[in-house]
Scaffold this motif. Structure first.
Motif, PDB file in Angstrom:
ATOM      1  N   GLN A   1      -8.498   3.779   6.250  1.00 26.98           N
ATOM      2  CA  GLN A   1      -8.929   2.426   5.898  1.00 26.98           C
ATOM      3  C   GLN A   1      -9.129   1.610   7.169  1.00 26.98           C
TER       4      GLN A   1
ATOM      5  N   SER B   1      -1.464   5.235   7.674  1.00 29.28           N
ATOM      6  CA  SER B   1      -2.798   4.631   7.653  1.00 29.28           C
ATOM      7  C   SER B   1      -3.425   4.708   9.038  1.00 29.28           C
TER       8      SER B   1
ATOM      9  N   GLN C   1      -3.933   7.787   4.837  1.00 33.56           N
ATOM     10  CA  GLN C   1      -4.693   6.723   4.191  1.00 33.56           C
ATOM     11  C   GLN C   1      -5.717   6.201   5.184  1.00 33.56           C
TER      12      GLN C   1
ATOM     13  N   GLN D   1       0.812  -1.217   0.000  1.00 32.32           N
ATOM     14  CA  GLN D   1       0.000   0.000   0.000  1.00 32.32           C
ATOM     15  C   GLN D   1       0.848   1.271   0.000  1.00 32.32           C
TER      16      GLN D   1
END
Length: 600
Positions: free
Chosen positions: A298, A274, A296, A188
Motif C-alpha cells: 500500500q 506494510s 500488505q 489495518q
C-alpha cells in the motif's frame, strides 16, 4: 589488480558488458533510482549518468551486448538525444514504448536480465517479470552492482549531518506522529511498517539532513513496530551528540547495512508488514517473502499524512514565499533592464549570469538554506528542453531578440518554493505570443477553478490544457506536482496530470500549476505558481495562491484576453505590490507597479 579508469561513455558501456559476461546475463537494467527510488539522489548513486551520460532526473537504460536502449519521459526527449547520441543508443518514450515491452521484442526467448534489487521497486520488477515470463526470460537479481565495480572514481556514500526540525517550524511533535501511525497500523492489523522514503522519515522524526543536493534529508531506512519501537537505519557519522540526545528513547539507531537482516529477523509467517510498492526496493519484498511474512502492499501512511500540511507548516510556506517573491521580483526587474543594455555594448548576459544572480538574491535572505532543485536558466532553444541545465559547454547568451525562461526555487527554514517565469525583451519569436497567451489562459483557467471534494488531479488537468488544445498545441509533462515543507520540491502523491492518479485533492495540500509549450530549437514557455488548496463555497474547494512575483504581460495578446483574465492580472499584481512592496528596492517596486498600472 586495480580497475582501470574509463574516460568515455563507450568505454563505460564496454566495461559493463564485460561484467555482464561474468554474471552470465544477456541484459542489465540501469534505472536512475537509488535504494530509495526517489528523484534526487547522491553523486554516489548517479550510475545511469556515469554509464550513459544522461543527466536527467528520470530515466532507465537497458544494456545488452549490442545496444543501449534509453527510456525517458517527454521532459527529456530532446535532452536524451543530445546526451546519448551515436549508433550505440536507441531512444524510447518511457510510457508510450515502455521498457518491459522492449524486452519482449528485442531479447531472444530464455534470456537472463540482471538488475540490482535495491534499485528497483516492486511495481517495476513486476512489470519486467510479467512481460518476460511468456518467453522464458528471467529477471535475475544482482546484489553486487556491476557498475560499482567498473566505477573507479565513484564518489563516496554521503555523510551529511542531521539537524533537528524545531517544533516551531514542524508544527507537530514526534510523539503525536508516532501515535497516529500506530493507530493506522492497529486499524489495518499491521505489525510492522517499513519506510524507505527519506523525506517521509525526516518528516516523521522531525529532522532534516544534507546527503542529497536540493533535498534536505538524511538517507536512511526505518522499521516501525506497532509496539512503538522505531528502528532507524542511518550511518552513525551523520548524528552528532545533540541530535542523539534529542531523539526519543523508542528510536533505536542502527547501521544501514543491517536493514535487510533486521527485517528478516523481525518477521515470520504470522507477521503482517506494510511496504510501499512504488518507493521501496524489491529486495525488501523479497526479504519478507523469504520469511513467509504477510505483506500488505500500500502507499505509505506517512506519505498520506505528510501530504496534508498542518497549520504551522502552511504558515511557514506562506512566509517563505514572500521572501522568495522578493528575490524573484528583484531578479525580474534586473533582467528586463540589463538584457538590452548588455547586448547593446556587446557583452550580453548569459544563462549562467542569470542563474548566479537569482542565487545571490535568494542568499541575501537569512532563512534561505539552498536551492530546491537545479535551476533551469534557459535562453532561446535551450528552453525547449524542459529540464535543461547550464554548463561550461552550454551557456547561451540572453539576447533581446530571443525568449528566456527561468525555473527555480529555494529551500527555506519554513518551507520550499518553486516558480517559473518566461521573459521576452521586445522582439518576439514567431508564434511566441499566441502560445504564451494560451499558456496564460490555461494557467488562469485552472488556478481560478472551483472543484468538488473527491476531485482527483487527472480530472482537472484538461481545464489547463484546453486553451492550448484549441490552437493545436500541448505539453508533454504534468500540469502540477506536490510541494514539500522544507522537503522535496516534487512531493508525492498529489499531482495534476493526464495520467490517472487516484489521490483525492484536499485542503492543506500544496501543488504547483505550470502549463507550458515548447518548440524545439526555438523557445520554451512555462508559467508556474505554487498554490494551497483551501475550502471554497458550498462544499467546493479552490486554489489559493502562494507565489508572489509578476507575470510578464508584454508577450500577451491583450485583445485575446477576457475581462476576467485582465481583472485577474490586475488583482494579482496589486497583491504582489502590497505584500512585497515594503521589501523591494525602489527600482523593483516601480517596475512591479507598472504591471498594475497597465490595467487601470
Amino acid at each position: 589488480m586495480t580497475t582501470p579508469k574509463f574516460a568515455t561513455t563507450a568505454e563505460h558501456i564496454l566495461a559493463l558488458r564485460g561484467q555482464m559476461k561474468v554474471l552470465e546475463v544477456d541484459a542489465f537494467v540501469v534505472p536512475r533510482f537509488d535504494a530509495h527510488q526517489g528523484e534526487y539522489i547522491a553523486a554516489h548513486d548517479e550510475r545511469l549518468r556515469f554509464l550513459t551520460g544522461f543527466s536527467g532526473s528520470a530515466g532507465i537504460a537497458i544494456v545488452t551486448h549490442d545496444t543501449v536502449a534509453m527510456f525517458v519521459d517527454g521532459r527529456y526527449s530532446v535532452q536524451v538525444r543530445e546526451e546519448c547520441a551515436g549508433e550505440m543508443f536507441s531512444h524510447y518514450h518511457l510510457f508510450d514504448s515502455p521498457p518491459e515491452t522492449w524486452l519482449t521484442q528485442h531479447l531472444p526467448a530464455g534470456s537472463r536480465v540482471g538488475f540490482d534489487p535495491m534499485h528497483l521497486p516492486p511495481v517495476w520488477f513486476d512489470r519486467f517479470a510479467n512481460a518476460a515470463a511468456p518467453s522464458g526470460t528471467t529477471i535475475q537479481p544482482v546484489f553486487a552492482n556491476p557498475i560499482d565495480t567498473i566505477w573507479n572514481e565513484q564518489p563516496p556514500k554521503p555523510e551529511g549531518q542531521v539537524v533537528t526540525m524545531p517544533l516551531q517550524f514542524a508544527g507537530r511533535g514526534f510523539d503525536d506522529k508516532l501515535a497516529a501511525l500506530i493507530d493506522i497500523m492497529t486499524q489495518q492489523d499491521v505489525h510492522f511498517h517499513v519506510e524507505t522514503q527519506p523525506d517521509n522519515i525526516a518528516w516523521f522524526l522531525n529532522v532534516r539532513g544534507d546527503d542529497v543536493a536540493f533535498l534536505p534529508v538524511p538517507l536512511s531506512f526505518m522499521i516501525v513496530a506497532r509496539t512503538g519501537v522505531v528502528s532507524w537505519f542511518i550511518a552513525p557519522e551523520k548524528l552528532n551528540q545533540d541530535v542523539k540526545d534529542a531523539l526519543p528513547d523508542m528510536v533505536h539507531c542502527l547501521d544501514p547495512d543491517a536493514f535487510l537482516h533486521a527485517l528478516r529477523d523481525a518477521t515470520s509467517d504470522s507477521v503482517r508488514v506494510s511496504i510501499d510498492p512504488d518507493f521501496s526496493p524489491v529486495a525488501v519484498r523479497s526479504a519478507l517473502e523469504d520469511k513467509g511474512a504477510n505483506i500488505q502492499v500500500q502507499r505509505s501512511p506517512l506519505t498520506l499524512t505528510k501530504m496534508i500540511k498542518n497549520p504551522t507548516e502552511l504558515e511557514g510556506l506562506r512566509a517563505c514565499h514572500i521572501e522568495d517573491g522578493v528575490a524573484v521580483t528583484e531578479f525580474s526587474a534586473w533582467l528586463i533592464d540589463q538584457v538590452p543594455k548588455q547586448a547593446a555594448i556587446g557583452i550580453p548576459l548569459t544563462e549562467r549570469d542569470a542563474e548566479a544572480k537569482i542565487l545571490a538574491l535568494r542568499q541575501a535572505h537569512a532563512s534561505y538554506l539552498g536551492d530546491s532543485f537545479n535551476a533551469i536558466s534557459a535562453a532561446a532553444g535551450n528552453a525547449a528542453m524542459c529540464h535543461y541545465a547550464t554548463s561550461e559547454n552550454s551557456n547561451a547568451p540572453i539576447l533581446p531578440t530571443a525568449a528566456y525562461l527561468l525555473d527555480s526555487g529555494g529551500q527555506y527554514e519554513t518551507g520550499t518554493t518553486d516558480i517559473t517565469r518566461s521573459f521576452t525583451f521586445g522582439t518576439l519569436p514567431q508564434g511566441y505570443a499566441k502560445a504564451y497567451t494560451a499558456v496564460f489562459k490555461g494557467f488562469h483557467a485552472l488556478c481560478t477553478l472551483q472543484f468538488p471534494h473527491g476531485t482527483q488531479g487527472h480530472q482537472i488537468d484538461a481545464v489547463c490544457r484546453r486553451p492550448l488544445w484549441d490552437i493545436g498545441l500541448d505539453y508533454d509533462h504534468g500540469t502540477g506536482h506536490g510541494i514539500g515543507h522544507r522537503l522535496s520540491v516534487h512531493e508525492h502523491p498529489q499531482r495534476i496530470a493526464k495520467q490517472v492518479n487516484h489521490v483525492d485533492l484536499a485542503p492543506g495540500m500544496i501543488l504547483s500549476i505550470e502549463p507550458g509549450y515548447y518548440l524545439a530549437e526555438q523557445f520554451g514557455i512555462r508559467i508556474e505558481n505554487v498554490f494551497e488548496i483551501v475550502e471554497g463555497d458550498k462544499g467546493f474547494m479552490r486554489f489559493q495562491n502562494l507565489t508572489l512575483a509578476p507575470i510578464q504581460t508584454d508577450a500577451l495578446l491583450m485583445d485575446a484576453l477576457t475581462d476576467a483574465e485582465r481583472e485577474f492580472l490586475k488583482n494579482y499584481h496589486q497583491i504582489v505590490v502590497e505584500k512585497l512592496g515594503p521589501f523591494l528596492t525602489p527600482a523593483a517596486l516601480a517596475w512591479c507597479q507598472t504591471n498594475v498600472d497597465q490595467f487601470s
